[in-house]
Design a protein around this motif. Structure first.
Motif, PDB file in Angstrom:
ATOM      1  N   GLN A  36      -0.032 -18.686 -12.142  1.00 40.66           N
ATOM      2  CA  GLN A  36       0.772 -17.716 -12.902  1.00 40.66           C
ATOM      3  C   GLN A  36       0.058 -16.366 -13.032  1.00 40.66           C
ATOM      4  N   LEU A  37      -1.251 -16.416 -13.259  1.00 35.08           N
ATOM      5  CA  LEU A  37      -2.010 -15.160 -13.333  1.00 35.08           C
ATOM      6  C   LEU A  37      -1.915 -14.397 -12.014  1.00 35.08           C
ATOM      7  N   LEU A  38      -2.156 -15.111 -10.898  1.00 40.41           N
ATOM      8  CA  LEU A  38      -2.134 -14.458  -9.584  1.00 40.41           C
ATOM      9  C   LEU A  38      -0.735 -13.918  -9.285  1.00 40.41           C
ATOM     10  N   GLU A  39       0.276 -14.717  -9.600  1.00 42.45           N
ATOM     11  CA  GLU A  39       1.656 -14.305  -9.335  1.00 42.45           C
ATOM     12  C   GLU A  39       1.990 -13.023 -10.112  1.00 42.45           C
ATOM     13  N   GLY A  40       1.555 -12.981 -11.381  1.00 40.57           N
ATOM     14  CA  GLY A  40       1.831 -11.809 -12.212  1.00 40.57           C
ATOM     15  C   GLY A  40       1.190 -10.550 -11.629  1.00 40.57           C
ATOM     16  N   TRP A  41      -0.086 -10.641 -11.292  1.00 37.59           N
ATOM     17  CA  TRP A  41      -0.798  -9.460 -10.776  1.00 37.59           C
ATOM     18  C   TRP A  41      -0.221  -9.037  -9.435  1.00 37.59           C
ATOM     19  N   LEU A  42       0.021 -10.015  -8.546  1.00 32.82           N
ATOM     20  CA  LEU A  42       0.458  -9.659  -7.190  1.00 32.82           C
ATOM     21  C   LEU A  42       1.898  -9.141  -7.188  1.00 32.82           C
ATOM     22  N   SER A  43       2.768  -9.736  -7.998  1.00 32.30           N
ATOM     23  CA  SER A  43       4.150  -9.226  -7.985  1.00 32.30           C
ATOM     24  C   SER A  43       4.193  -7.817  -8.583  1.00 32.30           C
ATOM     25  N   SER A  44       3.289  -7.513  -9.525  1.00 29.87           N
ATOM     26  CA  SER A  44       3.269  -6.148 -10.064  1.00 29.87           C
ATOM     27  C   SER A  44       2.803  -5.141  -9.011  1.00 29.87           C
ATOM     28  N   GLN A  45       2.165  -5.615  -7.955  1.00 29.04           N
ATOM     29  CA  GLN A  45       1.746  -4.733  -6.848  1.00 29.04           C
ATOM     30  C   GLN A  45       2.764  -4.730  -5.702  1.00 29.04           C
ATOM     31  N   GLY A  46       3.918  -5.341  -5.936  1.00 22.57           N
ATOM     32  CA  GLY A  46       4.981  -5.296  -4.927  1.00 22.57           C
ATOM     33  C   GLY A  46       5.020  -6.483  -3.978  1.00 22.57           C
ATOM     34  N   PHE A  47       4.139  -7.462  -4.183  1.00 26.04           N
ATOM     35  CA  PHE A  47       4.157  -8.652  -3.319  1.00 26.04           C
ATOM     36  C   PHE A  47       5.359  -9.538  -3.666  1.00 26.04           C
ATOM     37  N   GLN A  48       5.982 -10.122  -2.631  1.00 25.58           N
ATOM     38  CA  GLN A  48       7.008 -11.152  -2.834  1.00 25.58           C
ATOM     39  C   GLN A  48       6.272 -12.470  -3.046  1.00 25.58           C
ATOM     40  N   CYS A  49       6.496 -13.100  -4.199  1.00 30.13           N
ATOM     41  CA  CYS A  49       5.730 -14.312  -4.503  1.00 30.13           C
ATOM     42  C   CYS A  49       6.594 -15.561  -4.419  1.00 30.13           C
ATOM     43  N   GLU A  50       6.066 -16.535  -3.721  1.00 33.03           N
ATOM     44  CA  GLU A  50       6.740 -17.822  -3.608  1.00 33.03           C
ATOM     45  C   GLU A  50       5.790 -18.872  -4.180  1.00 33.03           C
ATOM     46  N   VAL A  51       6.216 -19.552  -5.250  1.00 33.02           N
ATOM     47  CA  VAL A  51       5.388 -20.591  -5.864  1.00 33.02           C
ATOM     48  C   VAL A  51       6.002 -21.942  -5.507  1.00 33.02           C
ATOM     49  N   LEU A  63       0.734 -20.883  -3.822  1.00 33.80           N
ATOM     50  CA  LEU A  63       1.371 -19.574  -3.950  1.00 33.80           C
ATOM     51  C   LEU A  63       1.226 -18.820  -2.633  1.00 33.80           C
ATOM     52  N   ILE A  64       2.356 -18.310  -2.123  1.00 34.89           N
ATOM     53  CA  ILE A  64       2.304 -17.400  -0.972  1.00 34.89           C
ATOM     54  C   ILE A  64       2.841 -16.062  -1.457  1.00 34.89           C
ATOM     55  N   ALA A  65       1.984 -15.038  -1.415  1.00 35.25           N
ATOM     56  CA  ALA A  65       2.393 -13.697  -1.863  1.00 35.25           C
ATOM     57  C   ALA A  65       2.366 -12.774  -0.645  1.00 35.25           C
ATOM     58  N   THR A  66       3.493 -12.171  -0.343  1.00 34.89           N
ATOM     59  CA  THR A  66       3.629 -11.410   0.908  1.00 34.89           C
ATOM     60  C   THR A  66       3.991  -9.959   0.636  1.00 34.89           C
ATOM     61  N   LEU A  67       3.283  -9.055   1.305  1.00 33.50           N
ATOM     62  CA  LEU A  67       3.606  -7.627   1.254  1.00 33.50           C
ATOM     63  C   LEU A  67       3.874  -7.187   2.695  1.00 33.50           C
ATOM     64  N   GLY A  68       5.041  -6.596   2.918  1.00 38.35           N
ATOM     65  CA  GLY A  68       5.390  -6.157   4.274  1.00 38.35           C
ATOM     66  C   GLY A  68       5.995  -7.295   5.079  1.00 38.35           C
ATOM     67  N   SER A  69       6.338  -6.988   6.339  1.00 40.61           N
ATOM     68  CA  SER A  69       6.943  -8.022   7.172  1.00 40.61           C
ATOM     69  C   SER A  69       6.502  -7.831   8.615  1.00 40.61           C
ATOM     70  N   GLY A  70       6.824  -8.828   9.425  1.00 43.18           N
ATOM     71  CA  GLY A  70       6.424  -8.806  10.829  1.00 43.18           C
ATOM     72  C   GLY A  70       5.915 -10.170  11.216  1.00 43.18           C
ATOM     73  N   ASP A  71       5.731 -10.370  12.533  1.00 42.18           N
ATOM     74  CA  ASP A  71       5.303 -11.712  12.934  1.00 42.18           C
ATOM     75  C   ASP A  71       3.795 -11.799  13.199  1.00 42.18           C
ATOM     76  N   GLY A  72       3.060 -10.725  12.954  1.00 41.51           N
ATOM     77  CA  GLY A  72       1.593 -10.797  13.040  1.00 41.51           C
ATOM     78  C   GLY A  72       1.029 -10.896  11.645  1.00 41.51           C
ATOM     79  N   GLY A  73       0.068 -10.041  11.348  1.00 41.42           N
ATOM     80  CA  GLY A  73      -0.393  -9.954   9.972  1.00 41.42           C
ATOM     81  C   GLY A  73      -1.592 -10.812   9.654  1.00 41.42           C
ATOM     82  N   LEU A  74      -2.030 -10.646   8.399  1.00 40.47           N
ATOM     83  CA  LEU A  74      -3.292 -11.230   7.943  1.00 40.47           C
ATOM     84  C   LEU A  74      -3.066 -12.034   6.669  1.00 40.47           C
TER      85      LEU A  74
END
Ligand SMILES: [Zn+2]
Length: 386
Positions: A36-51, A63-74
């Protein structure tokens, strides 16, 4: 964007939220508070959060928190759980972050709640509105006990990215391989009887003697057949760790159990090794009139290997000015590799302090780790179109 707490404040809150995972039920806890802590901080930074609750343990979450889209990434990945602790051997409260002698003490400070605080602090200071490839923060459950969080993700197969870093404590050395771990039990059931006449029973300890000689022969074969110069112990190992059997000298031993571990090199299959061991047993059963069962004490962890030529290994060697190496502990790396990511292990803090009383992260690990994270995000999310 709303401000998020300072690095030290995030680390304090993460450590104050207990999330022990353990095969002993009285220790085992949910990791919900940390998620919940991580989800709160990351969603406030614009990450899409999936718990996502674990399929077999609904009180534990990935928890998977995603910013941006594409099939590569880090993917920047860590586990949210810690091991249990020995209360009387801690000099301070394990759930209260305390700074002494340029070190941050607390349960999970280096293994590995501190990593999340470092990642989020780095990310919030970067300009990430023009990501060319996604940045994904992954937080898993239950790494310290069963790795069921990472196993569930590998089975679901929904997490996609090109590269992954797992921030386990490696003292900032890039790690590209480790051995697998299997922990197995062999149970021999014979027939007890009066010791004065061996024909009155089938001695399980005698049968276990045959089992152990077969295993020792098999172990020598493995050692002769396989080697990998990337490892200090460059061959697969098998250790007999405990044995229990019988009760009295004047009784034929009716039951005997052996527990052993097997650490395979990258490229070897745990399943194939189990099958080869299982094949050794029927002839001993026949010869000794016993029943012999082989079973696993824990789900196995596959070996982990990412080629040294991989872009992420090369990038981290450049960023840290250190050659990629190997470690003697296991990680979630093989499960991330199964999902198709080129994965490496690299994190702040030392494994020497992990799983110990008075676990700490040295303050001088933080800034270099932030530089590595920044460098990887620039390279794999901001600059690349791959
Ligand atoms: Zn760890």
């Amino acid at each position: 964007m709303p401000a998020i707490p300072s690095l030290i404040s995030m680390m304090t809150q993460l450590i104050a939220s207990p999330s022990i995972s353990c095969s002993q039920a009285h220790w085992d806890q949910s990791n919900k508070g940390v998620i919940q802590l991580l989800e709160g901080w990351l969603s406030s930074q614009g990450f899409q959060c999936e718990v996502m609750p674990l399929p077999d343990q609904p009180t534990k979450f990935n928890l998977i928190a995603t910013l941006g889209s594409g099939d590569g990434g880090l993917v920047l990945s860590g586990h949210t759980d810690t091991v249990p602790y020995d209360e009387d051997r801690w000099k301070s409260n394990p759930f209260s972050l305390e700074e002494r002698d340029q070190k941050l003490y607390g349960l999970g400070s280096c293994d590995m709640k501190g990593f999340f605080a470092i990642v989020i602090d780095t990310v919030q200071k970067m300009q990430l509105s023009n990501l060319k490839q996604p940045l994904i923060i992954l937080a898993t459950a239950d790494e310290e006990s069963s790795m069921s969080g990472a196993r569930a993700l590998a089975e679901q197969g929904s997490l996609k990215a090109r590269y992954a870093l797992i921030g386990e404590p490696t003292s900032l050395t890039p790690i590209h391989a480790h051995k697998g771990i299997m922990m197995e039990r062999i149970k021999v059931t014979g027939q007890s009887g009066h010791s004065s006449n061996p024909a009155l029973g089938n001695n399980a300890m005698d049968a276990m003697h045959s089992v152990m000689s077969e295993l020792m022969t098999f172990r020598t074969q493995l050692k002769n057949q396989y080697s990998d110069a990337n490892f200090v112990i460059d061959y697969p190992t098998m250790n007999f760790g405990c044995i229990h059997g019988g009760d009295n000298p004047n009784r034929i031993c009716g039951r005997c159990e052996l527990e052993f571990d097997l650490r395979a090199l990258p490229g070897m299959s745990n399943q194939a090794l189990m099958a080869e061991i299982a094949q050794l047993l029927p002839s001993i059963e026949e010869k000794t009139g016993t029943t012999i069962q082989l079973s696993s004490l824990f789900p196995d962890i596959p070996s982990f290997y990412t080629p040294i030529e991989s872009d992420i290994i090369k990038a981290c060697e450049t960023l840290t000015k250190r050659k990629a190496s190997t470690v003697a502990f296991a990680t979630e790396g093989p499960f991330l590799n199964q999902m198709g990511m080129e994965t490496l292990i690299l994190g702040p803090g030392s494994i020497d302090q992990a799983h110990q009383p008075n676990e700490f992260m040295a303050l001088n690990q933080i800034q270099p780790m932030q530089e590595v994270i920044r460098g990887l995000i620039e390279r794999f999310c901001l600059q690349t179109n791959e």
